[in-house]
Design an enzyme around this catalytic site. Sequence first.
Site, PDB file in Angstrom:
ATOM      1  N   SER A 126      -7.055   4.464  -1.589  1.00  0.00           N
ATOM      2  CA  SER A 126      -6.905   3.009  -1.541  1.00  0.00           C
ATOM      3  C   SER A 126      -8.212   2.280  -1.802  1.00  0.00           C
ATOM      4  CB  SER A 126      -6.340   2.588  -0.179  1.00  0.00           C
ATOM      5  OG  SER A 126      -5.022   3.049  -0.018  1.00  0.00           O
ATOM      6  N   ASP A 153       0.845  -1.195   0.000  1.00  0.00           N
ATOM      7  CA  ASP A 153       0.000   0.000   0.000  1.00  0.00           C
ATOM      8  C   ASP A 153       0.881   1.246   0.000  1.00  0.00           C
ATOM      9  OD1 ASP A 153      -1.886   2.116   0.718  1.00  0.00           O
ATOM     10  OD2 ASP A 153      -3.236   0.506   1.301  1.00  0.00           O
ATOM     11  N   GLN A 199      -4.907 -12.778  -1.356  1.00  0.00           N
ATOM     12  CA  GLN A 199      -4.386 -11.408  -1.410  1.00  0.00           C
ATOM     13  C   GLN A 199      -3.675 -11.104  -0.098  1.00  0.00           C
ATOM     14  OE1 GLN A 199      -6.590  -7.859  -3.058  1.00  0.00           O
ATOM     15  NE2 GLN A 199      -6.520  -7.186  -0.938  1.00  0.00           N
ATOM     16  N   ASP A 237      -1.088  -0.063  -4.741  1.00  0.00           N
ATOM     17  CA  ASP A 237      -2.396   0.517  -5.054  1.00  0.00           C
ATOM     18  C   ASP A 237      -2.289   1.954  -5.540  1.00  0.00           C
ATOM     19  OD1 ASP A 237      -1.545   1.364  -2.556  1.00  0.00           O
ATOM     20  OD2 ASP A 237      -3.499   1.164  -1.599  1.00  0.00           O
ATOM     21  N   HIS A 238      -1.298   2.657  -5.050  1.00  0.00           N
ATOM     22  CA  HIS A 238      -1.066   4.046  -5.472  1.00  0.00           C
ATOM     23  C   HIS A 238       0.348   4.418  -5.075  1.00  0.00           C
ATOM     24  CE1 HIS A 238      -1.367   5.203  -1.257  1.00  0.00           C
ATOM     25  NE2 HIS A 238      -2.480   4.493  -1.189  1.00  0.00           N
ATOM     26  N   ASP A 254       2.063   2.821   3.369  1.00  0.00           N
ATOM     27  CA  ASP A 254       1.226   3.997   3.145  1.00  0.00           C
ATOM     28  C   ASP A 254       1.024   4.802   4.421  1.00  0.00           C
ATOM     29  OD1 ASP A 254      -1.213   5.477   1.763  1.00  0.00           O
ATOM     30  OD2 ASP A 254      -2.016   4.587   3.598  1.00  0.00           O
ATOM     31  N   THR A 308      -8.117  -1.786   1.415  1.00  0.00           N
ATOM     32  CA  THR A 308      -7.579  -2.835   0.540  1.00  0.00           C
ATOM     33  C   THR A 308      -8.157  -4.207   0.843  1.00  0.00           C
ATOM     34  OG1 THR A 308      -5.562  -1.534   0.225  1.00  0.00           O
ATOM     35  CG2 THR A 308      -5.462  -3.878  -0.325  1.00  0.00           C
ATOM     36  N   HIS A 321       2.209   8.618   5.039  1.00  0.00           N
ATOM     37  CA  HIS A 321       1.316   9.711   5.441  1.00  0.00           C
ATOM     38  C   HIS A 321       1.895  10.462   6.640  1.00  0.00           C
ATOM     39  CE1 HIS A 321      -2.159   9.345   2.847  1.00  0.00           C
ATOM     40  NE2 HIS A 321      -2.301   8.061   3.113  1.00  0.00           N
TER      41      HIS A 321
END
EC number: 3.1.3.1
Length: 476
Positions: free
Chosen positions: A128, A77, A346, A395-396, A353, A181, A357
Site C-alpha cells: 500500500s 484498500d 482523498q 491500491d492493489h 485490505d 494510504t 489479510h
Amino acid sequence: MTPGYPLALSLAVSMAVLGSALPAQARQDDPSLFNRQARGELSEYGGARRVEQDLTQALKQSLSKKKAKNVILLIGDGMGDSEITVARNYARGAGGYFKGIDALPLTGQYTHYSLHKDSGLPDYVTDSAASATAWTTGVKSYNGAIGVDIHEQPHRNLLELAKLNGKATGNVSTAELQDATPAALLAHVTARKCYGPEATSKQCPSNALENGGAGSITEQWLKTRPDVVLGGGAATFAETAKAGRYAGKTLRAQAEARGYRIVENLDELKAVRRANQKQPLIGLFAPGNMPVRWLGPTATYHGNLNQPAVSCEANPKRTADIPTLAQMTSKAIELLKDNPNGFFLQVEGASIDKQDHAANPCGQIGETVDLDEAVQKALAFAKADGETLVIVTADHAHSSQIIPPETAAPGLTQLLTTKDGAPLAISYGNSEEGSQEHTGTQLRIAAYGPQAANVTGLTDQTDLFFTIRRALNLRD
C-alpha cells in the site's frame, strides 16, 4: 458500473474526443447511467440484464472536458474486482448493485506494481505504501516507501500541489492516519512504519528530526497542514518529539500549539462549522484502526465444507459515537467546499485490505459496503455541484475468491448466506499460514464528472496522479 460491461467502456473511449458537453451545472444525467439493478426475475428471459436501452447519447452528454474545481478520490484498500463481487453478491444479491461503487459511468482498469529498490526492476505485487506513492506523486517506488522514489528522494504529492494552488485539502481514512494510504499525502519517509518519533529513530534515521530530517509521518503531517484529516491513529499523538521547536512535547500538544482543532467523537465532529489554514481539523476516533462494520468467523481449512453457512453481524465495538466513513466523507466535503478555489479530498476504506489479510469475509464485506456509502455521498455532491470529479479505485488487489460451495479448496474457506438466500463460498489461498497476501491483477478505476473519460481503457496507477493534476490544473 459492473466490471463486466464493455458497452460504457467502448463508448467512453470512442467519445472522449467529442466536443464539450453541456455546461456542468446545467447537465441532466440520464438515470440509466447509474442504475445497474437487474431488471427482472433472474430466471426469466432478459431478467438478469442491467441495461435496457442504448446509452450512447446519455453517455455522450455525461462527458465534459472542462477543468474540475474539486476532486474526490475514494480508495478501497485491497478492493480488487473479486472483493467488489464478493461484497455485492452477499449484501445486494446477484442482480443487485452498489449505488456508489457500481454507479460511476466511465470505467477502465489500471496496472499497478512497485519497483525493487536495488535493481529498479518491477515488483509485480505492490504494497500500500508504494501504490499510494504512485498515485500521489506520479513516481513508482519500492514497497514501504512513502512519498519517495527508489533513491529515497521525495516528490511533491497531490495534497501539497493542491495547497500550493490555493485549494482546500482533506484526507479521510478508517485506518490509523499514519498508515500507508493516508500517509502518502502527509509525509515523505523511507519506511512506512515511521509513524512517530520512536519508530522513526529506529527505522528511518535519516528522516528523524534529531538527525536533521523532516521528522516522522505525524510530525510532517502537522507541518503539511491539511485542512481536514479524519480517521484513527490517536495513540501516536502521545509520543514525544525528540528535537526541534517542540522537543519534549507530545505530538498532541504540538498539534494544539500549531492551532489544530482536535475532535474525538461524532458529536464533536458534527459541531465543527469551519476548518481552514487558520484552524485545521484533526479527527481522531480510535487509538489505532477504526472498528469495522461487520463481524463473522475467519475462514478455516475446508471451512466451507465443515462449518455452517453464516450471516454477518454488526460489530458492537462500532458504537454510535464513532463516525462512519460516509459521515466523515460528508463532513469533509461540507467543510472543504467553502474554499472558493475548490478542494482535493482523498477518502480511504482501509480495512477491506486488513480483513482480507485476516481471511475474514464478513469483515471485508462490511468495509466494502461502508466505502460504497461514502462513494454515494461523494457522487451526490458531484451531481449537484457540476464541477467535481469523483474517482473510485483501489491500491492493489487481494486474495479472496468466490469458489463453488462444494469445493475442497487448498486454502482457507468460509460459507456465507447471501441476501438472495444462496450459499456463497469464499476462499483465501495464497498463504499457508498467517496473513493472506496481496495479488497483482489489474484494478478497476471508475469516474464521474469533468475529465472522467481519462480513466477509461488501460492506464497505470501513476496516470491517476496526472489525471487529477490535469483536471485541477495544478501547477508547481
